[in-house]
Design a protein around this motif. Structure first.
Motif, PDB file in Angstrom:
ATOM      1  N   ILE B 155       0.871  -1.182   0.000  1.00  0.00           N
ATOM      2  CA  ILE B 155       0.000   0.000   0.000  1.00  0.00           C
ATOM      3  C   ILE B 155       0.904   1.226   0.000  1.00  0.00           C
ATOM      4  CG2 ILE B 155      -1.579   1.385   1.386  1.00  0.00           C
ATOM      5  CD1 ILE B 155      -3.110  -0.785   0.164  1.00  0.00           C
ATOM      6  N   ALA B 156       0.777   2.048  -1.034  1.00  0.00           N
ATOM      7  CA  ALA B 156       1.633   3.232  -1.116  1.00  0.00           C
ATOM      8  C   ALA B 156       0.904   4.441  -0.552  1.00  0.00           C
ATOM      9  CB  ALA B 156       2.024   3.489  -2.568  1.00  0.00           C
ATOM     10  N   THR B 157       1.673   5.219   0.219  1.00  0.00           N
ATOM     11  CA  THR B 157       1.146   6.475   0.775  1.00  0.00           C
ATOM     12  C   THR B 157       2.037   7.640   0.359  1.00  0.00           C
ATOM     13  OG1 THR B 157       2.443   6.119   2.766  1.00  0.00           O
ATOM     14  CG2 THR B 157       0.163   5.326   2.784  1.00  0.00           C
ATOM     15  N   GLY B 158       3.110   7.329  -0.355  1.00  0.00           N
ATOM     16  CA  GLY B 158       4.018   8.389  -0.778  1.00  0.00           C
ATOM     17  C   GLY B 158       4.938   7.911  -1.876  1.00  0.00           C
ATOM     18  N   LEU B 159       5.684   8.847  -2.451  1.00  0.00           N
ATOM     19  CA  LEU B 159       6.748   8.475  -3.376  1.00  0.00           C
ATOM     20  C   LEU B 159       7.851   9.524  -3.316  1.00  0.00           C
ATOM     21  CD1 LEU B 159       6.442  10.267  -6.305  1.00  0.00           C
ATOM     22  CD2 LEU B 159       4.577   8.665  -6.599  1.00  0.00           C
ATOM     23  N   TYR B 160       9.053   9.079  -3.592  1.00  0.00           N
ATOM     24  CA  TYR B 160      10.234   9.947  -3.466  1.00  0.00           C
ATOM     25  C   TYR B 160      10.275  10.616  -2.085  1.00  0.00           C
ATOM     26  CZ  TYR B 160      12.460   9.870  -8.085  1.00  0.00           C
ATOM     27  OH  TYR B 160      13.181   9.508  -9.200  1.00  0.00           O
ATOM     28  N   GLY B 161       9.850   9.894  -1.049  1.00  0.00           N
ATOM     29  CA  GLY B 161       9.930  10.438   0.295  1.00  0.00           C
ATOM     30  C   GLY B 161       8.908  11.509   0.611  1.00  0.00           C
ATOM     31  N   LYS B 162       8.001  11.800  -0.337  1.00  0.00           N
ATOM     32  CA  LYS B 162       6.969  12.819  -0.106  1.00  0.00           C
ATOM     33  C   LYS B 162       5.594  12.161  -0.063  1.00  0.00           C
ATOM     34  CE  LYS B 162       9.489  15.753  -3.229  1.00  0.00           C
ATOM     35  NZ  LYS B 162       9.489  16.614  -4.377  1.00  0.00           N
ATOM     36  N   PRO B 171      -5.100   9.106  -0.903  1.00  0.00           N
ATOM     37  CA  PRO B 171      -4.012   8.951   0.078  1.00  0.00           C
ATOM     38  C   PRO B 171      -3.512   7.513   0.203  1.00  0.00           C
ATOM     39  CG  PRO B 171      -6.115   8.967   1.199  1.00  0.00           C
ATOM     40  CD  PRO B 171      -6.421   9.096  -0.264  1.00  0.00           C
ATOM     41  N   LEU B 172      -4.268   6.558  -0.379  1.00  0.00           N
ATOM     42  CA  LEU B 172      -3.893   5.149  -0.269  1.00  0.00           C
ATOM     43  C   LEU B 172      -4.020   4.506  -1.626  1.00  0.00           C
ATOM     44  CD1 LEU B 172      -6.029   3.817   2.734  1.00  0.00           C
ATOM     45  CD2 LEU B 172      -3.557   4.206   2.758  1.00  0.00           C
ATOM     46  N   ARG B 173      -2.963   3.886  -2.090  1.00  0.00           N
ATOM     47  CA  ARG B 173      -3.091   3.160  -3.351  1.00  0.00           C
ATOM     48  C   ARG B 173      -2.392   1.827  -3.260  1.00  0.00           C
ATOM     49  NH1 ARG B 173      -0.190   4.843  -8.823  1.00  0.00           N
ATOM     50  NH2 ARG B 173      -0.198   2.645  -9.399  1.00  0.00           N
ATOM     51  N   LEU B 174      -2.920   0.901  -4.009  1.00  0.00           N
ATOM     52  CA  LEU B 174      -2.339  -0.425  -4.065  1.00  0.00           C
ATOM     53  C   LEU B 174      -1.168  -0.412  -5.054  1.00  0.00           C
ATOM     54  CD1 LEU B 174      -2.767  -3.446  -3.286  1.00  0.00           C
ATOM     55  CD2 LEU B 174      -4.249  -3.619  -5.300  1.00  0.00           C
ATOM     56  N   VAL B 175      -0.136  -1.215  -4.759  1.00  0.00           N
ATOM     57  CA  VAL B 175       0.939  -1.427  -5.731  1.00  0.00           C
ATOM     58  C   VAL B 175       1.214  -2.926  -5.801  1.00  0.00           C
ATOM     59  CG1 VAL B 175       3.300  -0.897  -6.411  1.00  0.00           C
ATOM     60  CG2 VAL B 175       1.970   0.815  -5.168  1.00  0.00           C
ATOM     61  N   VAL B 176       0.981  -3.493  -6.982  1.00  0.00           N
ATOM     62  CA  VAL B 176       1.247  -4.926  -7.191  1.00  0.00           C
ATOM     63  C   VAL B 176       2.211  -5.006  -8.356  1.00  0.00           C
ATOM     64  CG1 VAL B 176       0.159  -7.189  -7.382  1.00  0.00           C
ATOM     65  CG2 VAL B 176      -1.198  -5.244  -6.625  1.00  0.00           C
TER      66      VAL B 176
END
Lengths: 205, 264
Positions: B155-162, B171-176
């Protein structure tokens, strides 16, 4: 409506020529300044293809304009605009062969045979070749009535071009632009059909 | 989990991450429009606070949780994953978030929970792309429970530390990462444990093109284009697409005995 001859051939026609090169110039500018987005190659290929279609529609528009609003001078732009359709179509094909497939011929062959949107696009291009090849005066004179018959290929090839765009649309949900081109093309072809029927009725009377 | 650690170490990539601007300006998120630039243009309309997620179905502890409740127990982890879009392009994305399994276990799924179904927010005011029925809203996706519990599922809540930008599924996305990108559902508001394989939005839109499994597979073409190669955003030449997007060592065993041509 009609421009005086010197203004048309010394001013208007060259201006249209320069305008028709503008899309290519803008793409070049975009590559140079890196403004074509995250996937510039996709942007280039699609833009070239769409300009090919747009010039086909413009080419078809000219005789409609003469019939519907009496602007006949535009017909003298028809060869140039038709050749621009071929020009952008050729660049579109080249961008696919090079930037998309890197001249991987077996893969390209497979694409043409197996993928309807490539098959149809390739067919549209192939049908443009004889039209471009017979666009000069000597060919027009030599072919006589056959020239007109041959150049009616623009109708099926335009339909194929639009179909190519429909089937490409990378998802079935993204169909706005194919729909726009379809409506425009059907309007242009419908006007011809209507004219043709009118003419036949007149002949029968 | 401890068992997942060596597996994760092997899954780590040393490939260069795609620039932040590309990751956040070239998106498929039809809730904001079907153009690639539309999500970045319209995502400011999305209000991610307050946010809540409904958890229901075959589990011992269903409920409606606030975003804070969801996030509290999970320390941030970074995962650098390849993302392969079904359209034939790819990126490398340094996500921030936590394992999906850690979240799901909190709700104590029962033995009837064979699949997990996810839903995206529906609100045409915040998501103007939903004013048109280009897909079935809410956007719905699903995983088999063992896929969902796999340590790579995230579950991703950020990218590149942001914090995660709206266009990337805040605010919440799945990553498969071993599946085509459309499986990685964005802006999740509902998680359901179900017994039957759930319908998905893309599956309903074009069942012959977008299967339930959607594992990255260079040997199974999309009906309209080849999946053998991909263009990594920022690169000129195309790359060969790898089976399971290069995560075969970690996930291939999930599908042993399955015909991946049929279950595409």
């Amino acid at each position: 409506m009609q421009l005086p001859e010197p203004y048309f051939s010394r001013g208007f026609k060259p201006a249209v020529f320069v305008l028709a090169l503008l899309p290519l110039a803008l793409l070049g500018w975009g590559v140079w300044h890196d403004t074509l987005g995250a996937n510039p190659i996709e942007t280039i290929t699609r833009s070239l293809g769409e300009w090919g279609l747009r010039f086909l529609l413009l080419t078809l528009l000219l005789s409609t304009l003469r019939r519907q609003i009496g602007w006949g001078q535009g017909l003298r732009l028809r060869r140039m605009l038709g050749l621009f359709a071929f020009f952008y179509g050729t660049l579109h094909l080249l961008s696919y062969l090079w930037l998309d497939q890197f001249f991987d011929w077996p893969e390209i062959g497979y694409d043409i045979l197996e993928r309807p949107f490539i098959t149809v696009g390739m067919l549209a291009f192939v049908l443009m070749v004889p039209l471009a090849a017979t666009s000069f005066k000597a060919a027009i004179r030599r072919l006589g009535r056959d020239w007109q018959r041959l150049h009616r290929l623009i109708y099926p090839l335009s339909l194929l071009g639009v179909l190519h765009f429909w089937w490409l649309a990378d998802s079935k949900a993204r169909t706005d632009m194919p729909l726009v081109y379809t409506v425009l093309l059907l309007a242009l072809l419908g006007e011809r059909l209507w004219q043709w029927r009118q003419q036949r009725q007149r002949q029968q009377r | 989990s401890a068992a997942g650690l060596p597996l994760l170490a092997n899954a780590a990539t040393d490939e260069a991450s795609t620039p932040y601007d590309d990751i956040t300006q070239y998106n498929n998120f039809y809730e904001f429009g079907t153009g690639k630039e539309d999500p970045a243009k319209h995502a400011h309309l999305l209000k991610t606070s307050p946010w809540s997620v409904t958890v229901d179905g075959a589990c011992a502890k269903p409920g409606k949780l606030t975003l804070e409740d969801i996030l509290k127990p999970h320390p941030d982890q970074e995962r650098i994953y390849r993302l392969r879009c079904v359209e034939g392009w790819s990126m490398v994305i340094p996500w921030l978030g936590f394992p999906l399994a850690d979240l799901l276990k909190r709700f104590e799924p029962t033995s009837q929970a064979k699949y997990v179904r996810f839903e995206t927010l529906v609100d045409p005011k915040q998501m103007p792309g939903q004013k048109r029925q280009v897909l079935e809203w809410p956007y719905t996706e699903g995983l088999r429970i063992d896929e969902a519990m796999h340590p790579l599922s995230f579950i991703a809540t950020g990218l590149y530390g942001k914090a995660l930008p709206g266009q990337n599924g805040a605010p919440l996305r799945l990553v498969v990462p071993w599946k085509y990108g459309f499986k990685s559902i964005k802006s999740i508001v509902r998680i359901s444990f179900v017994e039957q394989e759930p319908h998905t939005s893309w599956g309903r839109s074009a069942p012959d093109e977008y299967g339930f499994y959607a594992n990255v597979n260079p040997d199974v073409d999309h009906p309209r284009w080849s999946q053998r190669k991909e263009r990594r955003i920022g690169e000129f030449r195309k790359r060969d697409t790898l089976a399971f997007n290069g995560y075969a060592e970690q996930v291939a065993s999930l599908y042993s005995g399955m015909d991946l041509r049929k279950n595409f």
